[in-house]
Write a protein that holds these residues in place. Structure first.
Motif, PDB file in Angstrom:
ATOM      1  N   ARG A  11      22.834  -8.324  20.485  1.00 54.29           N
ATOM      2  CA  ARG A  11      23.079  -8.934  21.795  1.00 54.29           C
ATOM      3  C   ARG A  11      23.448 -10.395  21.651  1.00 54.29           C
ATOM      4  O   ARG A  11      24.260 -10.933  22.397  1.00 54.29           O
ATOM      5  N   GLY A  12      22.828 -11.066  20.673  1.00 53.88           N
ATOM      6  CA  GLY A  12      23.210 -12.438  20.360  1.00 53.88           C
ATOM      7  C   GLY A  12      22.675 -13.488  21.299  1.00 53.88           C
ATOM      8  O   GLY A  12      23.072 -14.645  21.246  1.00 53.88           O
ATOM      9  N   GLY A  13      21.753 -13.158  22.174  1.00 52.94           N
ATOM     10  CA  GLY A  13      21.187 -14.139  23.084  1.00 52.94           C
ATOM     11  C   GLY A  13      19.809 -13.726  23.535  1.00 52.94           C
ATOM     12  O   GLY A  13      19.548 -12.545  23.762  1.00 52.94           O
ATOM     13  N   GLY A  14      18.911 -14.690  23.664  1.00 48.52           N
ATOM     14  CA  GLY A  14      17.552 -14.396  24.087  1.00 48.52           C
ATOM     15  C   GLY A  14      16.690 -13.907  22.945  1.00 48.52           C
ATOM     16  O   GLY A  14      17.188 -13.417  21.930  1.00 48.52           O
TER      17      GLY A  14
ATOM     18  N   GLU B 123      27.666   0.861  16.523  1.00 47.76           N
ATOM     19  CA  GLU B 123      28.925   1.490  16.953  1.00 47.76           C
ATOM     20  C   GLU B 123      29.252   1.145  18.396  1.00 47.76           C
ATOM     21  O   GLU B 123      30.403   0.806  18.736  1.00 47.76           O
ATOM     22  N   ILE B 124      28.245   1.201  19.264  1.00 49.93           N
ATOM     23  CA  ILE B 124      28.460   0.903  20.686  1.00 49.93           C
ATOM     24  C   ILE B 124      28.860  -0.555  20.880  1.00 49.93           C
ATOM     25  O   ILE B 124      29.784  -0.872  21.640  1.00 49.93           O
ATOM     26  N   PHE B 125      28.176  -1.470  20.178  1.00 48.71           N
ATOM     27  CA  PHE B 125      28.520  -2.890  20.288  1.00 48.71           C
ATOM     28  C   PHE B 125      29.917  -3.154  19.733  1.00 48.71           C
ATOM     29  O   PHE B 125      30.696  -3.920  20.308  1.00 48.71           O
TER      30      PHE B 125
ATOM     31  N   PRO C  48      34.775  -6.609  25.932  1.00 47.64           N
ATOM     32  CA  PRO C  48      34.440  -7.474  27.079  1.00 47.64           C
ATOM     33  C   PRO C  48      35.663  -7.725  27.964  1.00 47.64           C
ATOM     34  O   PRO C  48      36.783  -7.897  27.468  1.00 47.64           O
ATOM     35  N   ARG C  49      35.457  -7.755  29.259  1.00 44.12           N
ATOM     36  CA  ARG C  49      36.547  -8.017  30.198  1.00 44.12           C
ATOM     37  C   ARG C  49      36.825  -9.505  30.332  1.00 44.12           C
ATOM     38  O   ARG C  49      37.915  -9.907  30.690  1.00 44.12           O
ATOM     39  N   HIS C  50      35.828 -10.324  30.061  1.00 43.85           N
ATOM     40  CA  HIS C  50      35.990 -11.783  30.119  1.00 43.85           C
ATOM     41  C   HIS C  50      34.907 -12.407  29.249  1.00 43.85           C
ATOM     42  O   HIS C  50      34.051 -11.709  28.705  1.00 43.85           O
ATOM     43  N   ARG C  51      34.913 -13.724  29.094  1.00 44.53           N
ATOM     44  CA  ARG C  51      34.014 -14.387  28.148  1.00 44.53           C
ATOM     45  C   ARG C  51      32.538 -14.259  28.520  1.00 44.53           C
ATOM     46  O   ARG C  51      31.662 -14.366  27.659  1.00 44.53           O
ATOM     47  N   ALA C  52      32.254 -14.032  29.813  1.00 43.24           N
ATOM     48  CA  ALA C  52      30.855 -13.894  30.236  1.00 43.24           C
ATOM     49  C   ALA C  52      30.388 -12.442  30.254  1.00 43.24           C
ATOM     50  O   ALA C  52      29.247 -12.158  30.596  1.00 43.24           O
ATOM     51  N   ASP C  53      31.300 -11.530  29.893  1.00 48.77           N
ATOM     52  CA  ASP C  53      30.954 -10.110  29.918  1.00 48.77           C
ATOM     53  C   ASP C  53      30.304  -9.714  28.597  1.00 48.77           C
ATOM     54  O   ASP C  53      30.620 -10.248  27.543  1.00 48.77           O
ATOM     55  N   GLY C  54      29.395  -8.767  28.651  1.00 47.84           N
ATOM     56  CA  GLY C  54      28.721  -8.304  27.441  1.00 47.84           C
ATOM     57  C   GLY C  54      27.680  -7.255  27.777  1.00 47.84           C
ATOM     58  O   GLY C  54      27.412  -6.972  28.947  1.00 47.84           O
ATOM     59  N   ILE C  55      27.091  -6.678  26.744  1.00 49.40           N
ATOM     60  CA  ILE C  55      26.029  -5.685  26.927  1.00 49.40           C
ATOM     61  C   ILE C  55      24.723  -6.443  27.149  1.00 49.40           C
ATOM     62  O   ILE C  55      24.215  -7.103  26.243  1.00 49.40           O
ATOM     63  N   LYS C  56      24.196  -6.378  28.336  1.00 48.01           N
ATOM     64  CA  LYS C  56      23.018  -7.153  28.711  1.00 48.01           C
ATOM     65  C   LYS C  56      21.752  -6.307  28.856  1.00 48.01           C
ATOM     66  O   LYS C  56      20.669  -6.846  29.067  1.00 48.01           O
ATOM     67  N   SER C  57      21.897  -4.994  28.765  1.00 47.70           N
ATOM     68  CA  SER C  57      20.748  -4.120  28.991  1.00 47.70           C
ATOM     69  C   SER C  57      20.736  -2.995  27.970  1.00 47.70           C
ATOM     70  O   SER C  57      21.794  -2.470  27.604  1.00 47.70           O
ATOM     71  N   PHE C  58      19.535  -2.623  27.522  1.00 48.26           N
ATOM     72  CA  PHE C  58      19.433  -1.507  26.583  1.00 48.26           C
ATOM     73  C   PHE C  58      19.739  -0.179  27.265  1.00 48.26           C
ATOM     74  O   PHE C  58      20.049   0.804  26.598  1.00 48.26           O
ATOM     75  N   SER C  59      19.671  -0.161  28.592  1.00 46.35           N
ATOM     76  CA  SER C  59      19.994   1.069  29.317  1.00 46.35           C
ATOM     77  C   SER C  59      21.432   1.488  29.055  1.00 46.35           C
ATOM     78  O   SER C  59      21.749   2.677  29.020  1.00 46.35           O
ATOM     79  N   TYR C  60      22.317   0.509  28.872  1.00 51.78           N
ATOM     80  CA  TYR C  60      23.710   0.822  28.544  1.00 51.78           C
ATOM     81  C   TYR C  60      23.771   1.518  27.185  1.00 51.78           C
ATOM     82  O   TYR C  60      24.497   2.498  27.003  1.00 51.78           O
ATOM     83  N   LEU C  61      22.995   1.013  26.231  1.00 54.70           N
ATOM     84  CA  LEU C  61      22.945   1.636  24.909  1.00 54.70           C
ATOM     85  C   LEU C  61      22.291   3.011  24.980  1.00 54.70           C
ATOM     86  O   LEU C  61      22.685   3.930  24.260  1.00 54.70           O
ATOM     87  N   GLU C  62      21.275   3.141  25.833  1.00 52.75           N
ATOM     88  CA  GLU C  62      20.559   4.420  25.959  1.00 52.75           C
ATOM     89  C   GLU C  62      21.524   5.551  26.297  1.00 52.75           C
ATOM     90  O   GLU C  62      21.484   6.615  25.677  1.00 52.75           O
ATOM     91  N   LYS C  63      22.406   5.312  27.252  1.00 58.11           N
ATOM     92  CA  LYS C  63      23.371   6.346  27.644  1.00 58.11           C
ATOM     93  C   LYS C  63      24.292   6.689  26.477  1.00 58.11           C
ATOM     94  O   LYS C  63      24.543   7.863  26.192  1.00 58.11           O
ATOM     95  N   GLY C  64      24.795   5.661  25.779  1.00 57.78           N
ATOM     96  CA  GLY C  64      25.691   5.901  24.653  1.00 57.78           C
ATOM     97  C   GLY C  64      25.012   6.652  23.525  1.00 57.78           C
ATOM     98  O   GLY C  64      25.611   7.539  22.896  1.00 57.78           O
ATOM     99  N   ILE C  65      23.750   6.330  23.260  1.00 58.87           N
ATOM    100  CA  ILE C  65      22.998   7.007  22.198  1.00 58.87           C
ATOM    101  C   ILE C  65      22.750   8.461  22.568  1.00 58.87           C
ATOM    102  O   ILE C  65      22.916   9.370  21.747  1.00 58.87           O
ATOM    103  N   LEU C  66      22.357   8.706  23.832  1.00 59.42           N
ATOM    104  CA  LEU C  66      22.110  10.081  24.280  1.00 59.42           C
ATOM    105  C   LEU C  66      23.393  10.903  24.254  1.00 59.42           C
ATOM    106  O   LEU C  66      23.373  12.094  23.901  1.00 59.42           O
ATOM    107  N   ASP C  67      24.515  10.291  24.639  1.00 59.49           N
ATOM    108  CA  ASP C  67      25.795  11.006  24.582  1.00 59.49           C
ATOM    109  C   ASP C  67      26.110  11.444  23.151  1.00 59.49           C
ATOM    110  O   ASP C  67      26.531  12.586  22.912  1.00 59.49           O
ATOM    111  N   ARG C  68      25.892  10.536  22.209  1.00 58.25           N
ATOM    112  CA  ARG C  68      26.188  10.853  20.808  1.00 58.25           C
ATOM    113  C   ARG C  68      25.210  11.887  20.249  1.00 58.25           C
ATOM    114  O   ARG C  68      25.593  12.747  19.452  1.00 58.25           O
TER     115      ARG C  68
END
Length: 285
Positions: free
Chosen positions: A183-186, A216-218, A223-243
């Motif tokens: 994630r690179g922040g926090g 792989e997901i990251f 990103p659509r713009h410089r402030a866009d990024g993956i901010k929640s693990f829920s986004y990763l959760e869906k990608g992991i479950l799909d795989r």
């Protein structure tokens, strides 16, 4: 920098970081390197008393140690856990900037105040101020863009730099470290992130697959713009479950064997008798 001094209270012996070598060394380093006065500027950022800017990769080098004859670096995930512990204990606060992480020692003035003495004695009086800044802030001469690029690179190098201690981390801790590093922040995850990680673990997905799919997901995220990024693990959760679902439901190349429908033996005999002119049941037709 090897001149000057700081105050360190003996009650540190009773604090939990005393038994955590890396966290204790990191806190001591921050105390030693923190600005002793307001107004020092680093690439446009004005530091206040008790603040210090450093990148994670530089901290890994700063806390390097000798093991026999080899010089080893502390891994980035270990640094992140130590910073998290200092933040949770209210000892430091952190803020991400373009040139590194800004650390602030909580209650610095209370701990390091010199009881009315002139703070100019805090460091060597005849040390040139320019040289002092160069000694204190190794990132000052590094271009901003180079630092941004190095921050991305250092996260990808994390797996190669793991220390033996990290082998004892629980799966959830390893997943959390991986997520935070990519994630690179926090330094801490949210309660929702923790719940999503727990749900993934309950699916009994192999840890090796989870770690690979997080990368792989990251890597595939655009990103659509410089402030866009993956901010929640829920986004990763869906990608992991799909795989995971796709891995366990791959189409088979072997077609299902369907035996031909066999005629009833009696019907077959009747047809044969009719063909030969034989009366079924005996005699000629």
């Amino acid at each position: 920098m090897s001149t000057g001094w700081i105050k360190l209270h003996r009650k540190i012996f009773d604090h939990e970081i005393w038994n955590d070598v890396t966290t204790f060394r990191l806190f001591t380093l921050l105390l030693l390197k923190a600005s002793h006065q307001d107004g020092i500027k680093i690439n446009g950022i004005e530091l206040k008393k008790g603040q210090y800017i450093r990148s994670y990769s530089k901290l890994c080098e700063d806390l390097g140690y000798k093991e026999r004859r080899a010089l080893k670096k502390v891994s980035k995930s270990t640094i992140l856990r130590s910073i998290k512990k200092l933040v949770e204990n209210g000892m430091v606060t952190v803020c991400e900037t373009d040139i590194g992480t800004l650390f602030t020692i909580v209650k610095y003035e209370s701990y390091q105040g010199l009881d009315g003495q002139n703070n100019s004695n805090y460091r060597t009086a005849n040390e040139p101020s320019t040289e002092r800044l160069q000694n204190d802030y190794g990132t000052i001469a590094e271009p901003k863009q180079e630092l941004k690029n190095s921050r991305i690179k250092e996260f990808k190098e994390e797996e190669e730099e793991r220390s033996p201690v990290e082998n004892h981390l629980t799966p959830s801790q390893q997943i959390e470290d991986k997520y935070l590093s990519r994630r690179g922040g926090g330094l801490m995850i949210s309660p929702n992130d923790a719940s999503a990680i727990d749900r993934i673990i309950q699916e009994q997905i192999p840890l090796e697959d989870i770690m690979v799919w997080i990368d792989e997901i990251f890597d595939q995220y655009r990103p659509r713009h410089r402030a866009d990024g993956i901010k929640s693990f829920s986004y990763l959760e869906k990608g992991i479950l799909d795989r995971w679902h796709a891995k366990n439901n791959q189409p088979s190349n072997i077609s299902e064997f369907k035996p031909k429908k066999q005629q009833d033996n009696l019907s077959a005999l009747e047809a044969y008798a009719k063909e030969k002119g034989i009366k079924f049941g005996g005699g000629l037709a």
